[in-house]
Design a protein around this motif. Structure first.
Motif, PDB file in Angstrom:
ATOM      1  N   LEU A 284       0.828  -1.201   0.000  1.00  0.00           N
ATOM      2  CA  LEU A 284       0.000   0.000   0.000  1.00  0.00           C
ATOM      3  C   LEU A 284       0.867   1.258   0.000  1.00  0.00           C
ATOM      4  O   LEU A 284       0.600   2.214  -0.739  1.00  0.00           O
ATOM      5  CB  LEU A 284      -0.923  -0.008   1.218  1.00  0.00           C
ATOM      6  N   ILE A 285       1.918   1.262   0.825  1.00  0.00           N
ATOM      7  CA  ILE A 285       2.822   2.410   0.870  1.00  0.00           C
ATOM      8  C   ILE A 285       3.531   2.583  -0.473  1.00  0.00           C
ATOM      9  O   ILE A 285       3.675   3.706  -0.986  1.00  0.00           O
ATOM     10  CB  ILE A 285       3.855   2.234   2.005  1.00  0.00           C
ATOM     11  N   ALA A 286       3.964   1.476  -1.062  1.00  0.00           N
ATOM     12  CA  ALA A 286       4.637   1.537  -2.367  1.00  0.00           C
ATOM     13  C   ALA A 286       3.723   2.154  -3.419  1.00  0.00           C
ATOM     14  O   ALA A 286       4.147   3.037  -4.198  1.00  0.00           O
ATOM     15  CB  ALA A 286       5.068   0.129  -2.788  1.00  0.00           C
ATOM     16  N   GLY A 287       2.483   1.702  -3.452  1.00  0.00           N
ATOM     17  CA  GLY A 287       1.536   2.248  -4.419  1.00  0.00           C
ATOM     18  C   GLY A 287       1.259   3.719  -4.173  1.00  0.00           C
ATOM     19  O   GLY A 287       1.180   4.516  -5.120  1.00  0.00           O
ATOM     20  N   ALA A 288       1.149   4.096  -2.896  1.00  0.00           N
ATOM     21  CA  ALA A 288       0.860   5.488  -2.562  1.00  0.00           C
ATOM     22  C   ALA A 288       2.019   6.410  -2.938  1.00  0.00           C
ATOM     23  O   ALA A 288       1.808   7.509  -3.467  1.00  0.00           O
ATOM     24  CB  ALA A 288       0.566   5.612  -1.065  1.00  0.00           C
ATOM     25  N   LEU A 289       3.246   5.973  -2.683  1.00  0.00           N
ATOM     26  CA  LEU A 289       4.413   6.785  -3.041  1.00  0.00           C
ATOM     27  C   LEU A 289       4.493   6.990  -4.550  1.00  0.00           C
ATOM     28  O   LEU A 289       4.827   8.084  -5.032  1.00  0.00           O
ATOM     29  CB  LEU A 289       5.693   6.114  -2.529  1.00  0.00           C
ATOM     30  N   THR A 290       4.182   5.937  -5.293  1.00  0.00           N
ATOM     31  CA  THR A 290       4.206   6.037  -6.754  1.00  0.00           C
ATOM     32  C   THR A 290       3.102   6.962  -7.258  1.00  0.00           C
ATOM     33  O   THR A 290       3.327   7.822  -8.123  1.00  0.00           O
ATOM     34  CB  THR A 290       4.034   4.645  -7.386  1.00  0.00           C
ATOM     35  N   PHE A 291       1.906   6.816  -6.693  1.00  0.00           N
ATOM     36  CA  PHE A 291       0.777   7.636  -7.131  1.00  0.00           C
ATOM     37  C   PHE A 291       0.959   9.099  -6.739  1.00  0.00           C
ATOM     38  O   PHE A 291       0.482  10.001  -7.435  1.00  0.00           O
ATOM     39  CB  PHE A 291      -0.526   7.086  -6.549  1.00  0.00           C
ATOM     40  N   GLN A 292       1.643   9.344  -5.606  1.00  0.00           N
ATOM     41  CA  GLN A 292       1.907  10.725  -5.199  1.00  0.00           C
ATOM     42  C   GLN A 292       2.721  11.461  -6.253  1.00  0.00           C
ATOM     43  O   GLN A 292       2.555  12.671  -6.460  1.00  0.00           O
ATOM     44  CB  GLN A 292       2.645  10.750  -3.854  1.00  0.00           C
ATOM     45  N   TYR A 293       3.614  10.753  -6.944  1.00  0.00           N
ATOM     46  CA  TYR A 293       4.389  11.372  -8.023  1.00  0.00           C
ATOM     47  C   TYR A 293       3.447  11.833  -9.135  1.00  0.00           C
ATOM     48  O   TYR A 293       3.588  12.937  -9.669  1.00  0.00           O
ATOM     49  CB  TYR A 293       5.419  10.380  -8.574  1.00  0.00           C
ATOM     50  N   VAL A 294       2.472  10.986  -9.452  1.00  0.00           N
ATOM     51  CA  VAL A 294       1.487  11.329 -10.479  1.00  0.00           C
ATOM     52  C   VAL A 294       0.677  12.559 -10.051  1.00  0.00           C
ATOM     53  O   VAL A 294       0.473  13.499 -10.836  1.00  0.00           O
ATOM     54  CB  VAL A 294       0.543  10.141 -10.748  1.00  0.00           C
ATOM     55  N   VAL A 295       0.229  12.561  -8.808  1.00  0.00           N
ATOM     56  CA  VAL A 295      -0.572  13.670  -8.282  1.00  0.00           C
ATOM     57  C   VAL A 295       0.229  14.971  -8.312  1.00  0.00           C
ATOM     58  O   VAL A 295      -0.287  16.038  -8.659  1.00  0.00           O
ATOM     59  CB  VAL A 295      -1.049  13.356  -6.845  1.00  0.00           C
ATOM     60  N   THR A 296       1.520  14.873  -7.963  1.00  0.00           N
ATOM     61  CA  THR A 296       2.386  16.061  -7.973  1.00  0.00           C
ATOM     62  C   THR A 296       2.589  16.567  -9.395  1.00  0.00           C
ATOM     63  O   THR A 296       2.557  17.780  -9.650  1.00  0.00           O
ATOM     64  CB  THR A 296       3.745  15.729  -7.331  1.00  0.00           C
ATOM     65  N   ARG A 297       2.807  15.651 -10.346  1.00  0.00           N
ATOM     66  CA  ARG A 297       2.986  16.044 -11.751  1.00  0.00           C
ATOM     67  C   ARG A 297       1.753  16.763 -12.289  1.00  0.00           C
ATOM     68  O   ARG A 297       1.860  17.692 -13.096  1.00  0.00           O
ATOM     69  CB  ARG A 297       3.260  14.814 -12.619  1.00  0.00           C
ATOM     70  N   GLU A 298       0.587  16.341 -11.834  1.00  0.00           N
ATOM     71  CA  GLU A 298      -0.665  16.941 -12.300  1.00  0.00           C
ATOM     72  C   GLU A 298      -1.045  18.199 -11.512  1.00  0.00           C
ATOM     73  O   GLU A 298      -2.069  18.827 -11.797  1.00  0.00           O
ATOM     74  CB  GLU A 298      -1.806  15.921 -12.201  1.00  0.00           C
ATOM     75  N   ASN A 299      -0.219  18.524 -10.513  1.00  0.00           N
ATOM     76  CA  ASN A 299      -0.439  19.738  -9.708  1.00  0.00           C
ATOM     77  C   ASN A 299      -1.815  19.739  -9.035  1.00  0.00           C
ATOM     78  O   ASN A 299      -2.467  20.782  -8.902  1.00  0.00           O
ATOM     79  CB  ASN A 299      -0.297  20.985 -10.595  1.00  0.00           C
ATOM     80  N   VAL A 300      -2.267  18.566  -8.613  1.00  0.00           N
ATOM     81  CA  VAL A 300      -3.601  18.430  -8.021  1.00  0.00           C
ATOM     82  C   VAL A 300      -3.775  19.234  -6.735  1.00  0.00           C
ATOM     83  O   VAL A 300      -4.803  19.911  -6.565  1.00  0.00           O
ATOM     84  CB  VAL A 300      -3.932  16.939  -7.781  1.00  0.00           C
ATOM     85  N   PRO A 301      -2.794  19.235  -5.793  1.00  0.00           N
ATOM     86  CA  PRO A 301      -2.997  20.011  -4.555  1.00  0.00           C
ATOM     87  C   PRO A 301      -3.256  21.499  -4.813  1.00  0.00           C
ATOM     88  O   PRO A 301      -4.141  22.092  -4.193  1.00  0.00           O
ATOM     89  CB  PRO A 301      -1.684  19.788  -3.788  1.00  0.00           C
ATOM     90  N   ASP A 302      -2.482  22.100  -5.720  1.00  0.00           N
ATOM     91  CA  ASP A 302      -2.679  23.523  -6.011  1.00  0.00           C
ATOM     92  C   ASP A 302      -4.020  23.767  -6.690  1.00  0.00           C
ATOM     93  O   ASP A 302      -4.698  24.768  -6.425  1.00  0.00           O
ATOM     94  CB  ASP A 302      -1.537  24.045  -6.899  1.00  0.00           C
TER      95      ASP A 302
END
Length: 431
Positions: A284-302
């Protein structure tokens, strides 16, 4: 052209609802995103390895899991349960109170709601239903609800996961969980007392006061574990990871040497069970760390922060909306997925609104734990249903009053940050 991020989200949802673990689903979805964007897929592996190598705190998770499993096979749980019974068993709805108090004490050692429900839960459910004093569905409901307290009071595996994504101090997060955990316990015991009077539950057989010293003495080695852990962490002697190692070693030492209740075969089986649990969390942690990269690339938090800014919610409105969202997500997602995938998206917005991130972490963890008993998914509901062989519907009906009590506690935890941060500030937190 199809948007890669949309494809990634849909693929993750399809795979997860199709039965694949959330961690593997996120790895697959993230890899497809990278390929569609024209990036080197090896970025996923690099992101994963960097996330793991830079997170020494993560080592605490398998060690706390091992400590909990050792306590379940040894006689520690029995001794703690007997001590809890001596403390509160004499009051109206006594065994219900024992259930809550035992969860409060046991939580100071395992940090896992599932470990609490599977280990201590089995014992107390049998005690409550043995003479027909309590229905199986009521015993299951209060067991599931009280198990949610475990990961709020330190040590706490979910707090460690939140520290991973928020870069906050595990020690201060542990301290911030103590008062909310106690509040949840009081709320549940109050509701249990009200229900006991309404349903006319008999007063359970009390342990004579003359036996209290002996019961307490036999429980002291087990009761010392949270004292050693928290004293070591806040005294600066141990890091949370080192404290987790001490917890595992101490549980093994007193179970084998002092209580002589663990055989070599049992210990081997415990190591295998702990390894399986750790692997589940690790994926689960591995998947989350990988997906966080995707979320960051898409600038979702901002983008999310800009979207919320249109409505001028303010800190109170933001936290209220977040509670509603998390409770809904708790119906379909496991707590680890919420903390590792959803929470990081909202952290920048919380910071922008001036919300303390330690307080925010406690709110998120409490919500994630309540998700464990929120129908229809509620992992703990399935566990206690399996233990008692009771239909989920009957358990949910008996659970609703406890859910109400816990929601009241959640309201106080959410909107009175000084209540949560009082103890961390006493220990030197400057937030």
């Amino acid at each position: 052209m199809t948007d890669p991020f949309t494809v990634s989200i849909l693929l993750i949802a399809f795979l997860a609802f199709g039965g694949l673990s959330m961690g593997l689903a996120m790895i697959c979805g993230s890899s497809v995103y990278l390929i569609m964007r024209g990036f080197d897929p090896s970025i996923a592996s690099e992101t994963l390895l960097q996330g793991l190598f830079n997170s020494y705190t993560l080592l605490a998770i398998p060690l706390f899991i091992l400590a909990a499993d050792i306590m379940n096979i040894g006689s520690l749980a029995d001794r703690l349960l007997r001590f809890s019974q001596a403390l509160v068993g004499r009051f109206k709805g006594g065994l219900g109170h024992v259930n809550v108090v035992s969860s409060l004490i046991f939580s100071g050692m395992s940090g896992s709601a599932v470990a609490d429900a599977v280990g201590m839960g089995k014992i107390i459910i049998n005690m409550m239903t043995k003479d027909g004093k309590y229905t199986k569905s009521y015993a299951a409901a209060i067991t599931a609800a009280s198990a949610t307290i475990g990961p709020i009071i330190p040590p706490s595996i979910p707090m460690v996961l939140y520290a991973l994504v928020s870069d906050q101090s595990v020690g201060y997060l542990f301290a911030a969980g103590i008062m909310p955990g106690l509040l949840m316990g009081v709320a549940m015991m109050t509701m249990n007392m009200i229900i006991a009077h309404r349903r006319g539950f008999d007063v359970d057989e009390a342990i004579p006061l003359r036996d209290m010293p002996g019961v307490t003495f036999r429980a002291i080695p087990a009761l010392l574990l949270p004292v050693i852990l928290l004293g070591g962490i806040y005294g600066g002697v141990m890091t949370p990871t080192e404290a987790a190692a001490v917890a595992a070693f101490y549980a093994l030492a007193i179970s084998v040497v002092l209580y002589r209740s663990v055989t070599a075969g049992q210990f081997f089986e415990t190591l295998l069970a702990s390894a399986r649990s750790t692997a589940t969390v690790g994926i689960l942690i591995a998947g989350a760390l990988t997906f966080q990269y995707v979320v960051t690339r898409e600038n979702v938090p901002d983008q999310l922060a800009a979207f919320l800014a249109q409505y001028d919610l303010g800190p109170v409105g933001f936290l209220l909306a977040l509670n509603v969202l998390f409770l809904v997500l708790g119906c379909i997602l496991e707590s680890g997925a919420i903390l590792l995938i959803i929470v990081p998206i909202f952290i920048p917005t919380a910071q922008a609104l001036g919300i303390d991130l330690v307080h925010f972490g406690v709110v998120c963890v409490v919500n994630a734990m309540l998700g464990l008993i929120t129908p229809p998914y509620g992992l703990l509901l399935f566990i206690v249903s399996s233990i008692t062989k009771q239909p989920l519907g009957k358990i949910v009906r008996d659970l609703l009053p406890f859910l109400f009590a816990l929601f009241v506690a959640l309201g106080i935890i959410t909107f009175v940050p000084d209540f949560v941060l009082w103890l961390p500030r006493l220990l030197g937190y400057k937030g």
